[in-house]
Enzyme design. Structure first.
Site, mmCIF file in Angstrom:
data_model
loop_
_atom_site.group_PDB
_atom_site.id
_atom_site.type_symbol
_atom_site.label_atom_id
_atom_site.label_comp_id
_atom_site.label_asym_id
_atom_site.label_seq_id
_atom_site.Cartn_x
_atom_site.Cartn_y
_atom_site.Cartn_z
ATOM 1 N N GLU A 101 -29.641 -1.181 -122.143
ATOM 2 C CA GLU A 101 -28.791 -1.739 -122.811
ATOM 3 C C GLU A 101 -27.367 -1.927 -122.455
ATOM 4 O OE1 GLU A 101 -28.766 -0.012 -126.599
ATOM 5 O OE2 GLU A 101 -30.916 0.030 -126.975
ATOM 6 N N GLU B 35 -33.249 6.547 -126.763
ATOM 7 C CA GLU B 35 -32.113 7.228 -126.965
ATOM 8 C C GLU B 35 -32.184 8.641 -127.606
ATOM 9 O OE1 GLU B 35 -28.446 4.110 -127.056
ATOM 10 O OE2 GLU B 35 -29.413 4.259 -128.811
#
EC number: 3.2.1.23
Length: 607
Positions: free
Chosen positions: A243, A169
């Site tokens: 995710e 991320e």
């Protein structure tokens, strides 16, 4: 080094992302994945959790690698026992599961400092997750150790790893344009040859990619515009939700998050209908044992710590139970298999042991001579910069700061306490200082008295832009009646196994007939007369502290909830007497109860 055996097939071509579908051995392949972190699950249960993942119809397991556990001191590495990543990968291979490895160095994961070791913060100029030389040098040294262990487990070598994620991320952080390139090269130059991926939420996709790595997306609610956006960035590439958030994490003082099966199932169904690959984050959450929980930044410098449980409302519960989500997903995934799914592995039995009455206590003050010898300093020193642990500083737990005062009056923390301090004058408790309460009235008294601040690191922020500011303890001056306090004696109380063992065998314990003082340690024996089973500890008459069983730190408890029980894995108990030590800050009814099911508190739907 023992190489994993070539089990499946002669390997010609690994996972590729050259068209709108993944291919493995040049045949279309869909990743049906689930996250299980080896460091959040007792090693004795790794196989049980993986078999349950497989029985749900998943073909791939994903895990992060927590740098802070594997390199607790600079240059000292730990890949043994609970941290034996090679054993975990070997097990995945044995069970015919593919692996997507997410080696960081930053992992987020609701884990202290997002998995980065706290000793990095000894450098006051540190710029984490950038190409600042102090950071890249440390990453290179760690990757030198880590990557050589995982290289033999790659698909091309006959192992289970089909893809490796570049950092994590980064688009939400994005402080250095060169950084992702540096991490990618750090992997390639050490022999990583499998498909590279990055993983970001929709906003992060703009900045988180790196040339040569497939971008994947993270979300919970499906928005088609997100997918259009992903398509626009990389047309004609496989789409993957790296995710898919199956639940959410909890914070102390909040409510327990649930994401209902009714809300989740249509989204997963739609993802599969759209021919996408998916990884359930989490498939099985597990537990933030010890002091390893992260924290949520709620302003600067304020943060709210995560609870000990990482149940996450995932398809497989904290203790490995099947949930409604599990059964519905298993049914859904079964339609994507030509063969029937494996039988469901049996559940672990659990037991509510008889309540245990504390037998002895030891005050915090009497425990100090079992800790490392204290450090004298004119100025307060934050815990990471203390000259302890071979000059790696203190990472976790509590730090006690003591100084002499000559009067009462107003103590002002100047917001320099990270994160919470119990304040004492001559060992008498006077109050708590934290982000909300920064001033405290100290009682008047004659002559010189000792002011003590027991400061707790409640968990470092794991996500967001404030990673560089996560030093703990006293991070600056405190004042009494506008005078800066000086000349401190500082005790490091990281409560590592060595300290707990020294405490246990000390002759200083007092019987419970003598009234205990707080904070203090309390000791009891839990007798297990048959094969040990999983259980949950319930501390209804206690306020806040930490529980150790047979020297293992189960984590923190706090009466403000939401979490009201702590998971005790059966494999950590043995037949006969088990040593229970509780560190309690403020009050106790002197007994510990056990339950056969968890209590995570009042629930709230994930928004």
């Amino acid at each position: 080094m023992s190489r994993p055996k070539l089990t499946r097939m002669s390997r010609v071509e690994g996972l590729r992302a050259d068209s709108s579908h993944f291919t493995l051995e040049r045949k279309p392949f869909r990743i049906l994945g689930g996250s299980i972190h080896y460091f959040r699950v007792p090693r004795a249960y790794w196989e049980d959790r993986m078999l349950k993942l497989k029985a749900c119809g998943l073909n791939t397991i994903t895990t992060y690698v927590p740098w802070n556990l594997h390199e607790p001191q600079r240059g000292v590495y730990d890949f043994k026992d609970q941290l034996d990543l090679e054993a975990y990968l070997r097990l995945a291979a044995k069970l015919d599961l593919w692996v997507i490895l997410r080696p960081g160095p930053y992992i987020c994961a609701e884990w202290d400092l997002g998995g980065l070791p706290s000793w990095l913060l000894r450098d006051h100029n540190m710029r984490l997750r950038t190409t600042y030389s102090g950071f890249t040098k440390a990453v290179n040294a760690f990757f030198d150790q880590l990557i050589k262990k995982v290289v033999p487990f790659q698909y091309s070598e006959g192992g289970p790893i089909i893809a490796v994620q570049v950092e994590n991320e980064y688009g939400s952080y994005a402080k250095d344009e060169e950084y992702m390139h540096f991490i990618k090269e750090a992997l390639l130059s050490r022999g990583i040859t499998e498909l590279l991926l990055t993983s970001d939420n929709k906003e992060g996709l703009k900045l988180g990619g790196v040339k040569g790595a497939l971008e994947t997306i993270n979300f919970q609610k499906l928005s088609l515009s997100d997918l259009t956006h992903l398509d626009a960035i990389q047309p004609q590439k496989p789409k993957m939700v790296m995710e898919y958030w199956s639940g959410w994490f909890d914070l102390w003082g909040g409510l327990h998050h649930v994401y209902t099966a009714e809300d989740m199932l249509p989204v997963v169904t739609e993802i599969l209908k759209l021919d996408m690959s998916i990884n359930l984050y989490m498939f099985h959450g597990g537990t933030n044992f010890g002091f390893m929980n992260g924290a949520l930044a709620v302003g600067v410098p304020a943060s709210k710590p995560m609870v000990t449980s990482y149940d996450y409302d995932a398809p497989l519960s904290e203790a490995g139970d099947y949930t409604t989500k599990y059964h519905l997903l298993r049914n859904l995934f079964s339609h994507y298999h030509t063969q029937p799914l494996p039988e469901l592995p049996p559940l672990q039995e659990r037991r509510a042991y008889q309540p245990v009455v504390m037998q002895q206590h030891l005050s915090l003050w009497d425990s100090l001579h079992f800790a490392d010898k204290p450090f004298k300093s004119e100025l307060p020193v934050n815990m990471e910069n203390l000259p302890v642990n071979n000059n790696n500083g203190q990472s976790y737990g509590y730090t006690l700061y003591e100084t002499a005062i000559n009067s009462g009056g107003t103590l002002n923390s100047k917001n320099n306490i990270r994160d919470r301090a119990l304040v004492f004058v001559d060992k008498q408790f006077v109050g708590v200082l934290d982000y909300k309460v920064q001033k405290l009235a100290l009682p008047d008294g004659k002559g010189k008295r000792t002011l003590s601040l027991l400061v707790e690191n409640c968990g470092r922020v794991n996500y967001g832009k404030t990673l560089d500011e996560q030093r703990k303890g006293l991070v600056g001056d405190i004042q009494l009646n506008q005078h800066l306090l000086r000349d401190f004696i500082i005790h490091s109380l990281d409560m590592k196994p060595g300290f707990v063992n020294r405490l246990e065998s000390s002759g200083h314990w007092m019987s419970m007939r003598q009234r205990p003082s707080f904070p203090g340690f309390f000791q009891a024996k839990l007798h297990v007369d048959s094969y040990p089973k999983d259980t949950f500890i319930k501390l209804s008459g206690w306020s806040k502290g930490v529980v150790f069983i047979n020297g293992k730190n189960l984590g923190r408890y706090w009466s403000i909830g939401p979490q009201q029980t702590l998971y005790v894995p059966g494999p950590w108990l043995h037949r006969g007497a088990n040593q229970v030590i509780v560190f309690e800050e403020q009050e106790t009814d002197g007994k510990i109860q056990f339950a056969s099911s968890p209590d995570y508190g009042m629930t709230v739907d994930v928004q």
